[in-house]
Design a protein around this motif. Structure first.
Motif, PDB file in Angstrom:
ATOM      1  N   GLY A   1       0.945  -0.997   0.364  1.00  0.00           N
ATOM      2  CA  GLY A   1       0.306  -0.003  -0.153  1.00  0.00           C
ATOM      3  C   GLY A   1       0.981   1.405   0.337  1.00  0.00           C
ATOM      4  N   ARG A   2      -0.013   2.172  -0.114  1.00  0.00           N
ATOM      5  CA  ARG A   2       0.927   3.603  -0.051  1.00  0.00           C
ATOM      6  C   ARG A   2       1.988   3.896   1.035  1.00  0.00           C
ATOM      7  NH1 ARG A   2      -0.527   8.363   1.957  1.00  0.00           N
ATOM      8  NH2 ARG A   2       0.136  10.708   0.731  1.00  0.00           N
ATOM      9  N   GLY A   3       1.182   2.992   2.742  1.00  0.00           N
ATOM     10  CA  GLY A   3       2.251   3.541   3.495  1.00  0.00           C
ATOM     11  C   GLY A   3       3.762   2.912   3.098  1.00  0.00           C
ATOM     12  N   ILE A   4       3.903   1.942   2.861  1.00  0.00           N
ATOM     13  CA  ILE A   4       5.033   0.883   3.258  1.00  0.00           C
ATOM     14  C   ILE A   4       6.071   1.509   2.243  1.00  0.00           C
ATOM     15  CG2 ILE A   4       3.532  -0.982   1.744  1.00  0.00           C
ATOM     16  CD1 ILE A   4       5.376  -2.904   2.335  1.00  0.00           C
ATOM     17  N   ARG A   5       5.109   1.871   0.253  1.00  0.00           N
ATOM     18  CA  ARG A   5       5.438   2.291  -0.747  1.00  0.00           C
ATOM     19  C   ARG A   5       6.458   3.314  -0.177  1.00  0.00           C
ATOM     20  NH1 ARG A   5       5.002   0.928  -5.596  1.00  0.00           N
ATOM     21  NH2 ARG A   5       5.143   2.521  -5.990  1.00  0.00           N
ATOM     22  N   GLN A   6       5.582   3.964   0.797  1.00  0.00           N
ATOM     23  CA  GLN A   6       6.257   5.735   0.694  1.00  0.00           C
ATOM     24  C   GLN A   6       6.926   5.483   1.472  1.00  0.00           C
ATOM     25  OE1 GLN A   6       4.403   8.260   3.898  1.00  0.00           O
ATOM     26  NE2 GLN A   6       4.585  10.062   2.307  1.00  0.00           N
ATOM     27  N   LYS A   7       7.690   4.879   2.778  1.00  0.00           N
ATOM     28  CA  LYS A   7       7.740   4.205   3.773  1.00  0.00           C
ATOM     29  C   LYS A   7      10.085   4.062   2.533  1.00  0.00           C
ATOM     30  CE  LYS A   7       9.424   1.846   7.478  1.00  0.00           C
ATOM     31  NZ  LYS A   7       8.546   1.227   9.260  1.00  0.00           N
ATOM     32  N   LEU A   8       9.403   3.164   1.596  1.00  0.00           N
ATOM     33  CA  LEU A   8      10.731   3.095   1.272  1.00  0.00           C
ATOM     34  C   LEU A   8      11.010   3.845   0.491  1.00  0.00           C
ATOM     35  CD1 LEU A   8       9.288  -1.673   0.947  1.00  0.00           C
ATOM     36  CD2 LEU A   8      11.647   0.119   2.287  1.00  0.00           C
ATOM     37  N   LEU A   9      10.325   4.316  -0.248  1.00  0.00           N
ATOM     38  CA  LEU A   9      10.381   5.230  -1.181  1.00  0.00           C
ATOM     39  C   LEU A   9      11.313   6.125  -0.667  1.00  0.00           C
ATOM     40  CD1 LEU A   9      10.392   6.560  -4.036  1.00  0.00           C
ATOM     41  CD2 LEU A   9       8.154   8.174  -3.063  1.00  0.00           C
ATOM     42  N   LEU A  10      11.188   7.076   0.740  1.00  0.00           N
ATOM     43  CA  LEU A  10      12.052   8.078   1.589  1.00  0.00           C
ATOM     44  C   LEU A  10      13.234   7.784   1.871  1.00  0.00           C
ATOM     45  CD1 LEU A  10       9.073   9.664   3.042  1.00  0.00           C
ATOM     46  CD2 LEU A  10      10.265  10.467   1.330  1.00  0.00           C
ATOM     47  N   ARG A  11      13.641   7.126   1.500  1.00  0.00           N
ATOM     48  CA  ARG A  11      14.607   5.467   2.098  1.00  0.00           C
ATOM     49  C   ARG A  11      15.799   5.163   0.970  1.00  0.00           C
ATOM     50  NH1 ARG A  11      11.212   5.677   5.653  1.00  0.00           N
ATOM     51  NH2 ARG A  11      11.556   5.902   8.525  1.00  0.00           N
ATOM     52  N   GLY A  12      15.202   5.508  -0.027  1.00  0.00           N
ATOM     53  CA  GLY A  12      15.636   4.737  -1.532  1.00  0.00           C
ATOM     54  C   GLY A  12      15.186   3.614  -2.387  1.00  0.00           C
ATOM     55  N   ILE A  13      14.636   3.100  -1.357  1.00  0.00           N
ATOM     56  CA  ILE A  13      14.323   1.912  -2.428  1.00  0.00           C
ATOM     57  C   ILE A  13      12.905   2.349  -3.025  1.00  0.00           C
ATOM     58  CG2 ILE A  13      12.915  -0.323  -1.792  1.00  0.00           C
ATOM     59  CD1 ILE A  13      16.068  -0.538  -1.121  1.00  0.00           C
ATOM     60  N   SER A  14      13.270   2.396  -4.182  1.00  0.00           N
ATOM     61  CA  SER A  14      11.945   2.459  -4.931  1.00  0.00           C
ATOM     62  C   SER A  14      12.282   1.801  -6.616  1.00  0.00           C
ATOM     63  CB  SER A  14      11.379   3.627  -4.956  1.00  0.00           C
ATOM     64  OG  SER A  14      12.230   4.280  -6.004  1.00  0.00           O
ATOM     65  N   GLU A  15      10.959   1.631  -7.480  1.00  0.00           N
ATOM     66  CA  GLU A  15      10.922   1.189  -8.923  1.00  0.00           C
ATOM     67  C   GLU A  15      12.687   1.379  -9.239  1.00  0.00           C
ATOM     68  OE1 GLU A  15       8.243   1.717  -7.657  1.00  0.00           O
ATOM     69  OE2 GLU A  15       6.924   0.008  -7.823  1.00  0.00           O
ATOM     70  N   GLY A  16      13.186   0.652  -9.646  1.00  0.00           N
ATOM     71  CA  GLY A  16      15.001   1.349 -10.756  1.00  0.00           C
ATOM     72  C   GLY A  16      15.515   1.092  -9.724  1.00  0.00           C
ATOM     73  N   SER A  17      15.929   1.500  -8.540  1.00  0.00           N
ATOM     74  CA  SER A  17      17.014   1.791  -7.947  1.00  0.00           C
ATOM     75  C   SER A  17      17.549   0.754  -7.966  1.00  0.00           C
ATOM     76  CB  SER A  17      16.705   2.013  -6.330  1.00  0.00           C
ATOM     77  OG  SER A  17      16.049   1.519  -5.615  1.00  0.00           O
ATOM     78  N   THR A  18      18.481   0.429  -7.708  1.00  0.00           N
ATOM     79  CA  THR A  18      20.161  -0.854  -7.911  1.00  0.00           C
ATOM     80  C   THR A  18      20.469  -0.651  -6.471  1.00  0.00           C
ATOM     81  OG1 THR A  18      21.818   0.563  -8.549  1.00  0.00           O
ATOM     82  CG2 THR A  18      20.518  -0.335 -10.038  1.00  0.00           C
TER      83      THR A  18
END
Lengths: 75, 174
Positions: free
Chosen positions: A20-37
């Motif tokens: 959901g939005r919560g986990i996606r946002q949490k990971l995104l702000l820590r640098g984990i999102s689609e495309g990152s290595t």
């Protein structure tokens, strides 16, 4: 393949974060999102520690199972 | 005047704090080093300004103890001015917290810290354009060498809250 399947020293690209939005946002702000290595530092059935952008982040097993990855061949 | 130093973990807030106050609190290259807050003073604009080094937080929606401290600090200091420290080499991650702080109605100066690292990585940031879009001062800084710090301080005097909706409008809507 998901993040928790990777072994130490494996490198991978994040393909999708399933959640959901919560986990996606949490990971995104820590640098984990689609495309990152990421490079796996340790993974032993428990939390997975990955290195990215010179920083390190530990991801709980449950969360690691929701991160789809594609392994990158290391030359 | 009271100034809060806010930003993600490990972006150099404590280095900033030491530069501003002449204090010598421990800096280390690990995220989450500052889990409690530190207070100090600097003499500026003819007054003693209280500077608070707030623990790093990724958002205003706290996910752990240190983040709770950070969010509480902000909510308890409604009249404070904010220096939002952003890692210029990871700027896309830092803008979220910055917008949240702006949305809360705080006057903000943005310090694009680790500007040298961003340059080394060939990351080009148009600071004046960003300043235009955000409507708040944006200053490139290098905490460890002190570059840009005095510019950040000088901006503190005249900052006022800006309208978050106007930022969205300048972005052409979301």
């Amino acid at each position: 393949m998901v993040l928790s399947n990777l072994k130490p020293e494996d490198q991978a690209r994040i393909v999708a974060v399933e959640g959901g939005r919560g986990i996606r946002q949490k990971l995104l702000l820590r640098g984990i999102s689609e495309g990152s290595t990421v490079r796996v530092v340790s993974s032993d059935g428990g939390p997975v520690v990955v290195e990215l952008d010179g920083g390190m982040i530990a991801i709980g097993e449950g969360m690691a199972q929701r991160i789809r990855v594609q392994r990158i061949a290391v030359s | 005047m009271r100034v809060l130093l806010m930003g993600h973990p490990n972006v150099g807030k404590s280095v900033f704090f030491n530069r501003l106050t002449g204090a010598n609190i421990i800096e280390s290259n690990y995220p989450g080093t500052t889990v409690d807050y530190t207070k100090g003073y600097m003499r500026q604009f003819g007054e003693d300004i209280e500077v608070i080094d707030v623990p790093g937080t990724f958002s205003l929606d706290p996910k752990d103890k240190a983040e709770e401290v950070a969010v509480k600090m902000l909510r308890d200091n409604k009249d404070a001015k904010i220096i939002c420290v952003v890692d210029a080499s990871k700027i896309e991650r830092g803008l979220y917290l910055l917008l949240e702080i702006i949305e809360e109605g705080f006057p903000v100066v943005v310090a694009l810290n680790m500007w040298d690292t961003a340059m080394d990585k060939n990351i080009q940031i148009d600071a004046p354009e960003l300043e235009q879009i955000l409507g708040v001062p944006v200053v490139p800084t290098v905490g460890i060498s002190g570059e840009g710090i005095s510019a950040v301080v000088s901006k503190l005097k005249d900052i006022t809250p800006v309208d978050a909706d106007a930022i969205v409008e300048r972005m052409g809507g979301i």
